[in-house]
Design a protein around this motif. Structure first.
Motif: not given
Length: 176
Positions: A82-103
Motif C-alpha cells: 500500500t505504499d503509494s510512493s512505489q510504482v503502480a501497475n499501470i498496465d493493469n486496468v485496476y492497477g492505479k492503486q496497485s503498488y509494488a511490494y516495498h519495505c
C-alpha cells in the motif's frame, strides 16, 4: 455404508493436507507457476530483496511477527503493497492503486499487510488479502537490477494479468 464412505473420504483429504510453517524468519522466492499442485522451489526465478523487490540472488531475510498484525519485515523495515510512493501497475486496468511490494523503516504495518499460507499446499506458498495467492511481475530481474512485484488484481474488465506480465507465486523458505 454411505456414512462410512464419507468419513473415509474426509480422512483421506485430511491426511493429504500438508501443515505449513509460516513463522520465524525466512526467504521469499518468486515461483514461475500458477499451479499449486505442481509448483516447487525449483521453479524459482529469483527472490525478494530487503526492499521487497524481485532480485536474481540478493535474497533478504524476512521476519514474521508472531503477534497481531502478523506481518513481515526485513532489515529495511515493515513491508506492504500500500505504499503509494512505489510504482503502480499501470498496465493493469485496476492497477492505479496497485503498488509494488516495498519495505521501509518508517512504515507502520497494519492487518492489511498480513501474508498467510494455506494448509494443504505442497509448499508454504504465501497469500494476501482475500484468498489471493498470486502476484504480478512485468520483467525478470537482471544480475544488476531489481524489478517490482505487484499483487495480482483482476475484475470484470481484466480477468488475468496484463499482456507481457507473468503471474507468479511466493514460496516461504524458513531459515529460523
Amino acid at each position: 455404508m454411505k456414512c462410512t464412505a464419507v468419513i473415509a473420504l474426509g480422512a483421506l483429504f485430511a491426511s493429504a493436507a500438508v501443515a505449513q510453517d509460516f513463522s520465524g524468519s525466512g526467504h521469499i522466492y518468486v515461483i514461475n507457476s500458477t499451479n499449486f499442485q505442481t509448483a516447487s522451489p525449483a521453479d524459482s526465478v529469483g527472490c525478494l530483496d530487503a526492499t521487497g523487490a524481485l532480485s536474481v540472488a540478493d535474497c533478504a531475510t524476512f521476519t514474521r511477527l508472531n503477534t497481531y498484525p502478523l506481518t513481515l519485515s526485513s532489515d529495511a523495515g515493515n513491508c506492504t503493497f500500500t505504499d503509494s510512493s512505489q510504482v503502480a501497475n499501470i498496465d493493469n486496468v485496476y492497477g492505479k492503486q496497485s503498488y509494488a511490494y516495498h519495505c521501509r523503516a518508517d512504515y507502520v504495518a497494519t492487518v492489511y499487510d498480513e501474508l498467510y499460507t494455506v494448509n494443504g499446499f505442497n509448499y508454504p506458498f504465501l497469500c494476501h488479502g482475500d484468498s489471493n495467492c498470486f502476484y504480478d511481475i512485468k520483467e525478470l530481474p537482471s544480475d544488476d537490477a531489481t524489478k517490482p512485484v505487484w499483487p495480482f488484481v483482476w475484475g470484470s474488465e481484466q480477468l488475468s494479468i496484463p499482456a507481457g506480465h507473468t503471474k507468479v507465486m511466493w514460496y516461504w523458505e524458513k531459515t529460523a
